[in-house]
Design an enzyme around this catalytic site. Structure first.
Site, PDB file in Angstrom:
ATOM      1  N   ALA A   1      15.445 -10.262 -12.674  1.00 48.47           N
ATOM      2  CA  ALA A   1      16.872 -10.666 -13.296  1.00 48.47           C
ATOM      3  C   ALA A   1      18.064 -10.148 -12.638  1.00 48.47           C
ATOM      4  O   ALA A   1      18.254  -9.217 -12.792  1.00 48.47           O
ATOM      5  CB  ALA A   1      17.027 -10.250 -14.801  1.00 48.47           C
TER       6      ALA A   1
ATOM      7  N   TYR B   1      25.269  -0.564 -10.051  1.00 49.81           N
ATOM      8  CA  TYR B   1      24.837  -1.878 -10.592  1.00 49.81           C
ATOM      9  C   TYR B   1      24.690  -3.060  -9.560  1.00 49.81           C
ATOM     10  O   TYR B   1      23.833  -3.371  -9.332  1.00 49.81           O
ATOM     11  CB  TYR B   1      25.868  -2.380 -11.979  1.00 49.81           C
ATOM     12  CG  TYR B   1      25.090  -3.575 -12.467  1.00 49.81           C
ATOM     13  CD1 TYR B   1      23.990  -3.504 -13.169  1.00 49.81           C
ATOM     14  CD2 TYR B   1      25.811  -4.775 -12.503  1.00 49.81           C
ATOM     15  CE1 TYR B   1      23.425  -4.502 -13.895  1.00 49.81           C
ATOM     16  CE2 TYR B   1      25.254  -5.788 -13.092  1.00 49.81           C
ATOM     17  CZ  TYR B   1      24.073  -5.710 -13.765  1.00 49.81           C
ATOM     18  OH  TYR B   1      23.463  -6.831 -14.463  1.00 49.81           O
TER      19      TYR B   1
ATOM     20  N   TYR C   1       8.792  -7.968  -0.444  1.00 47.89           N
ATOM     21  CA  TYR C   1       7.420  -8.128  -1.006  1.00 47.89           C
ATOM     22  C   TYR C   1       7.038  -9.483  -0.912  1.00 47.89           C
ATOM     23  O   TYR C   1       5.755  -9.404  -0.479  1.00 47.89           O
ATOM     24  CB  TYR C   1       7.370  -7.624  -2.618  1.00 47.89           C
ATOM     25  CG  TYR C   1       7.113  -6.273  -2.718  1.00 47.89           C
ATOM     26  CD1 TYR C   1       8.073  -5.128  -2.588  1.00 47.89           C
ATOM     27  CD2 TYR C   1       5.862  -5.952  -3.137  1.00 47.89           C
ATOM     28  CE1 TYR C   1       7.747  -3.805  -2.729  1.00 47.89           C
ATOM     29  CE2 TYR C   1       5.529  -4.567  -3.256  1.00 47.89           C
ATOM     30  CZ  TYR C   1       6.393  -3.725  -3.170  1.00 47.89           C
ATOM     31  OH  TYR C   1       6.316  -2.293  -3.242  1.00 47.89           O
TER      32      TYR C   1
END
Ligand code: UDP
Length: 202
Positions: A5, A36, A50
């Site tokens: 997200a 953030y 990944y």
């Protein structure tokens, strides 16, 4: 697949408008929002790494401002702040001169988009949001009208590094996910105001 997200904050205070996924952003790496927005940027980088090295299935949603029922009354976001202030007859707090823009997506449209993203094979980040753009002053007027409130508007300091403009280019989502928002701001705000009214009265 793993859903990351992510956020429109990865574009920072954008120099391109509207923002498409190919824009790299304009983020202050040591500002008050850095934990953030830079955090979300590094999370995207880790997901892509990944995917490349471990063949992990990832989906990256760059979620733009989203609102609707079940928001926390005190989470400090503009939609919840303004509705709660308007319903309680408190001053509506505009930060800066209120000329900054945001594009607000109703929560049901967002969940629909996220479900479509997870069912797709889209490997690159995708903007999810409603491209109808409003000044914060316009949002305050609409919320005053929808709540029939006589709250006054007051102006407070603009937070540091607050983006001046924000609007998603959702061409990729339209093409690859066959998704676009259906609920207009005024309609979504009516549903949200009703929910907050019940919450506050209960
Ligand atoms: N904002 C405002 N009054 C408030 C809360 C927020 O004017 O009571 C402004 C804020 O400065 C920003 C915009 O509304 O320009 C959206 O703020 P929010 O925190 O909802 O989301 P974000 O800044 O993450 O887009």
């Amino acid at each position: 697949p793993i859903l990351q997200a992510s956020t429109s904050e990865i574009y920072g205070d954008p120099l391109e408008h509207p923002q498409s996924e190919s824009y790299w952003g304009n983020v202050n790496p040591i500002g008050p929002r850095a934990c953030y927005d830079e955090g979300k940027r590094v999370a995207e980088a880790l997901c892509i790494a990944y995917k490349s090295y471990n063949k992990t299935q990832i989906r990256i949603a760059r979620i733009f401002n989203t609102y609707g029922p079940y928001m926390d009354q005190k989470d400090g976001r503009v939609v919840s702040n303004f509705i709660v202030q308007a319903l309680q007859g408190l001053p509506i707090t505009l930060y800066g001169d209120g000329s900054q823009t945001r594009s607000f997506c109703f929560v049901d449209d967002m969940t629909d988009a996220l479900i479509k993203l997870m069912k797709s094979d889209l490997q690159s980040p995708v903007n999810l949001g409603n491209p109808s753009e409003y000044k914060i002053t316009d949002l305050a007027s609409i919320i005053k009208e929808k709540t029939s409130s006589s709250s006054e508007l007051i102006f407070q300091d603009l937070p540091e590094d607050d983006p001046k403009i924000r609007c998603p280019d959702i061409t990729l989502a339209r093409e690859k996910l066959l998704w676009g928002p259906k609920i207009k701001l005024k309609e979504g705000l009516e549903l949200t105001v009703e929910w907050f009214r019940d919450e506050i009265e209960s």
